[in-house]
Design a protein around this motif. Structure first.
Motif, PDB file in Angstrom:
ATOM      1  N   LEU A   1      -3.971 -19.241   4.759  1.00  0.00           N
ATOM      2  CA  LEU A   1      -4.570 -18.825   3.496  1.00  0.00           C
ATOM      3  C   LEU A   1      -4.523 -17.313   3.346  1.00  0.00           C
ATOM      4  O   LEU A   1      -4.289 -16.792   2.258  1.00  0.00           O
ATOM      5  CB  LEU A   1      -6.014 -19.322   3.413  1.00  0.00           C
ATOM      6  N   ARG A   2      -4.714 -16.589   4.440  1.00  0.00           N
ATOM      7  CA  ARG A   2      -4.619 -15.136   4.369  1.00  0.00           C
ATOM      8  C   ARG A   2      -3.208 -14.711   3.949  1.00  0.00           C
ATOM      9  O   ARG A   2      -3.035 -13.799   3.156  1.00  0.00           O
ATOM     10  CB  ARG A   2      -4.980 -14.523   5.723  1.00  0.00           C
ATOM     11  N   LYS A   3      -2.201 -15.389   4.508  1.00  0.00           N
ATOM     12  CA  LYS A   3      -0.826 -15.070   4.131  1.00  0.00           C
ATOM     13  C   LYS A   3      -0.588 -15.333   2.646  1.00  0.00           C
ATOM     14  O   LYS A   3       0.073 -14.564   1.955  1.00  0.00           O
ATOM     15  CB  LYS A   3       0.152 -15.904   4.965  1.00  0.00           C
ATOM     16  N   LEU A   4      -1.138 -16.432   2.177  1.00  0.00           N
ATOM     17  CA  LEU A   4      -0.923 -16.815   0.788  1.00  0.00           C
ATOM     18  C   LEU A   4      -1.609 -15.849  -0.166  1.00  0.00           C
ATOM     19  O   LEU A   4      -1.101 -15.561  -1.251  1.00  0.00           O
ATOM     20  CB  LEU A   4      -1.435 -18.242   0.562  1.00  0.00           C
ATOM     21  N   MET A   5      -2.783 -15.358   0.211  1.00  0.00           N
ATOM     22  CA  MET A   5      -3.549 -14.489  -0.667  1.00  0.00           C
ATOM     23  C   MET A   5      -3.095 -13.036  -0.626  1.00  0.00           C
ATOM     24  O   MET A   5      -3.382 -12.263  -1.522  1.00  0.00           O
ATOM     25  CB  MET A   5      -5.038 -14.550  -0.302  1.00  0.00           C
ATOM     26  N   LYS A   6      -2.411 -12.652   0.425  1.00  0.00           N
ATOM     27  CA  LYS A   6      -2.069 -11.242   0.585  1.00  0.00           C
ATOM     28  C   LYS A   6      -1.140 -10.776  -0.527  1.00  0.00           C
ATOM     29  O   LYS A   6      -0.158 -11.434  -0.857  1.00  0.00           O
ATOM     30  CB  LYS A   6      -1.398 -11.014   1.940  1.00  0.00           C
ATOM     31  N   GLN A   7      -1.433  -9.629  -1.102  1.00  0.00           N
ATOM     32  CA  GLN A   7      -0.568  -9.065  -2.135  1.00  0.00           C
ATOM     33  C   GLN A   7       0.713  -8.569  -1.482  1.00  0.00           C
ATOM     34  O   GLN A   7       0.679  -7.746  -0.573  1.00  0.00           O
ATOM     35  CB  GLN A   7      -1.285  -7.935  -2.863  1.00  0.00           C
ATOM     36  N   ARG A   8       1.832  -9.056  -1.986  1.00  0.00           N
ATOM     37  CA  ARG A   8       3.092  -8.806  -1.314  1.00  0.00           C
ATOM     38  C   ARG A   8       3.928  -7.711  -1.975  1.00  0.00           C
ATOM     39  O   ARG A   8       4.541  -6.912  -1.305  1.00  0.00           O
ATOM     40  CB  ARG A   8       3.920 -10.097  -1.284  1.00  0.00           C
ATOM     41  N   VAL A   9       4.004  -7.712  -3.296  1.00  0.00           N
ATOM     42  CA  VAL A   9       4.932  -6.812  -3.966  1.00  0.00           C
ATOM     43  C   VAL A   9       4.338  -6.384  -5.301  1.00  0.00           C
ATOM     44  O   VAL A   9       3.709  -7.168  -6.006  1.00  0.00           O
ATOM     45  CB  VAL A   9       6.305  -7.497  -4.163  1.00  0.00           C
ATOM     46  N   GLU A  10       4.512  -5.119  -5.628  1.00  0.00           N
ATOM     47  CA  GLU A  10       4.007  -4.580  -6.888  1.00  0.00           C
ATOM     48  C   GLU A  10       4.891  -5.021  -8.038  1.00  0.00           C
ATOM     49  O   GLU A  10       6.113  -4.942  -7.978  1.00  0.00           O
ATOM     50  CB  GLU A  10       3.967  -3.054  -6.813  1.00  0.00           C
TER      51      GLU A  10
END
Length: 588
Positions: free
Chosen positions: A287-296
């Motif tokens: 879930l942490r991976k899914l929620m993490k903001q990846r790209v602007e």
């Protein structure tokens, strides 16, 4: 989110950290640790009234909505009709096309597979798919001149999920375009999700339909949802409507894709959103991976993209969201994980996203940064008001109506409104009215190649070939990019003087090409797609022995390709913007 309210970079990083912490807390908390506040009946009644008002003003025939409160599905309901004027009501069980709301569902399934060790988010695409498969997808060898093989070899699962792989959104042109080094930028890409679908199917040995059923639909109790058309949907599915309210037949999709083929209900999709927030069937680490903001995505609006969802920040805190747009079905979902609230709404209308902002504000008290980023014209915009005002008028009455509405254009220049309204009406089968609007646009911008080109297209759609040819030639002389205009002029040439081909040759072309069907009838070829909305087959007009135009559709061509024995082996759909997609001949 408005530019003057965007978070600074340190704040954005802090918010990302807060999201990760909160995701873990939610995933690990027991029911006794969560504040539970059911949606108040009076609030629901007010929301229902607001939905009916917005539907009426936005001309949306049918809508379905669901609310999540305290991390649970608390309410869902249907409004309006499945088909405008039918009297057949939308209920909470009516099925809608989810369109791009499919993507987060697929991302969720991929993350579950990663948890099971079936694949890793850092796996490279070239290690998941054979070179033969990649060559077939690209349409050329991986060492073709102009192709960035080095970029292809950098693409990983995480890039495809977060739209940061540089892959195109639509089927590619002659050389498969990779826009940037993976992970360095963002470009929304349905095609990227399809590449990942192929990779996941290759790794698991299972088709997408089975994977989504096993990983998402069954575990989450999404009983009314399917990745392809079901015969039961004939009675339960809504039909889509264009901006003018004209209904279309069901699109009975028989092939699942990871970007848009889901059929669902708002309640089912609400169950998915609730499971996503609660960490159901996913570990806290995933879930942490899914929620993490990846790209602007858009720094001014504070929009980022994670693994499947867009991310925004407003006065309610961080939120994740996704929209769906498959033309006549337009939908939206937004959730606040800290507040554990969410809204899902589905519509059977091209006008569905015009009410996005007021729906989010009224239902959740939040802002619609995602809607602002998408820039769909609101239901009360000058554009929609003009389109609705003139669409049923005789052409001679259009000019007076334009003047009557001129004060409502606000900050928009009149020529911008005229051009956009003219294009919409032309695309929706009102070319005569579109011509009148676009003539006014050309009068205001006589030197504009864009204005003349658009008028030429509308004249062509209205059957006025000579005036169309004249406007297109004038546009061509001043156009910075002449390919689109040349395409239209070739379409006129094909209609006026089609290539003369022998009947025996045409008979060799007839047959099934996967979901495409070509038939010979009365000495002419006709074309249809079985996975599109039902309708009469369209005549193919030969431009050359290999390439055919589709009568009544200037933006599409069909090219036949042959094997070493001279037999038709596949067809390639060619699109005006440079895209293409291929279908191999089905063995008899």
């Amino acid at each position: 989110m408005r530019p003057d309210h965007r978070p600074t970079m340190p704040l954005r990083l802090a918010l990302a950290g807060l999201l990760l912490l909160t995701a873990t807390q939610i995933a690990l908390a027991g029911p006794e640790r969560l504040h539970r506040r059911p949606a108040a009946p009076e609030r629901i009644e007010a929301l229902e009234q607001e939905i009916r008002r917005l539907m009426a003003e936005a001309r949306i025939p049918g809508l379905q909505a669901a609310l999540i409160a305290d991390g649970e599905l608390r309410w869902s309901a249907g409004f309006g009709e499945k088909v405008a004027g039918s009297g057949d009501p939308v209920t909470a069980e009516t099925v809608f096309e989810a369109a791009s709301l499919t993507k987060p569902l697929f991302a969720y399934a991929v993350l579950r597979l990663a948890e099971e060790g079936v694949l890793d988010l850092q796996d490279r695409l070239v290690d998941l798919l054979s070179e033969e498969t990649l060559t077939g997808v690209m349409g050329h060898g991986l060492d073709a001149e102009g192709f960035r093989r080095d970029r292809l070899e950098q693409i990983r699962v995480v890039h495809l999920l977060s739209h940061s792989a540089g892959t195109p959104h639509a089927p590619p042109g002659e050389i498969f375009p990779l826009a940037f080094d993976p992970g360095t930028s963002w470009a929304y890409s349905a095609f990227g999700y399809e590449l990942l679908r192929l990779a996941v199917e290759a790794r698991t040995g299972k088709p997408l339909v089975a994977l989504i059923r096993e990983q998402v639909l069954e575990p989450l109790g999404m009983e009314h949802s399917r990745m392809v058309w079901s015969d039961t949907f004939e009675a339960t599915a809504a039909r889509g409507h264009d901006i003018l309210g004209a209904s279309e037949d069901h699109r009975r999709r028989t092939r699942a894709d990871a970007s848009s083929s889901l059929y669902t209900t708002a309640a089912d999709y609400g169950r998915f959103i609730a499971a996503f927030m609660n960490g159901k069937t996913l570990s806290a680490a995933t879930l942490r991976k899914l929620m993490k903001q990846r790209v602007e995505v858009n720094a001014e609006q504070g929009i980022d993209w994670s693994l499947g969802f867009g991310m925004q920040q407003d006065r309610n805190g961080p939120a994740f969201w996704q929209w769906g747009d498959f033309g006549v079905f337009r939908n939206f979902a937004l959730a606040y994980p800290l507040r554990r609230t969410a809204l899902v709404y589905l519509t059977n209308s091209e006008n569905g996203l015009s009410i996005c902002a007021p729906m989010v504000t009224f239902a959740l008290g939040g802002a619609s940064g995602g809607c602002d980023h998408l820039n769909y014209p609101r239901y009360d915009s000058a554009l929609r008001q003009l389109v609705w005002a003139v669409e049923g008028l005789p052409p001679a009455a259009v000019s007076a109506t334009v003047e009557e509405l001129r004060e409502s254009y606000g900050g928009e220049r009149i020529e911008q409104v005229l051009a956009r309204a003219g294009y919409l009406l032309m695309e929706r089968g009102r070319p005569a009215v579109a011509v009148e609007l676009l003539k006014r646009d050309v009068a205001l911008r006589p030197e504009s190649a864009d204005a003349r080109g658009l008028l030429g297209r509308a004249l062509l759609e209205n059957g006025a070939w000579e005036p169309a040819r004249r406007e297109l030639a004038l546009a061509l002389a001043g156009a910075a990019s002449p390919s689109e205009l040349t395409w239209l002029l070739e379409y006129i040439r094909a209609l006026e003087a089609p290539a003369n081909l022998p009947q025996a040759y045409l008979a060799r072309l007839a047959g099934d090409y996967e979901t495409r069907h070509v038939a010979l009838d009365g000495g002419r070829l006709y074309y249809r797609r079985r996975d599109a909305a039902a309708g009469a087959p369209r005549e193919l007009i030969p431009l050359t022995p290999e390439t055919f135009m589709l009568r009544g559709e200037s933006s599409f061509r069909l090219r036949f390709e042959f094997d070493s024995d001279g037999a038709a082996a596949r067809v390639v759909g060619l699109y005006e913007g440079g895209g293409r997609d291929a279908s191999s001949r089905t063995p008899e």
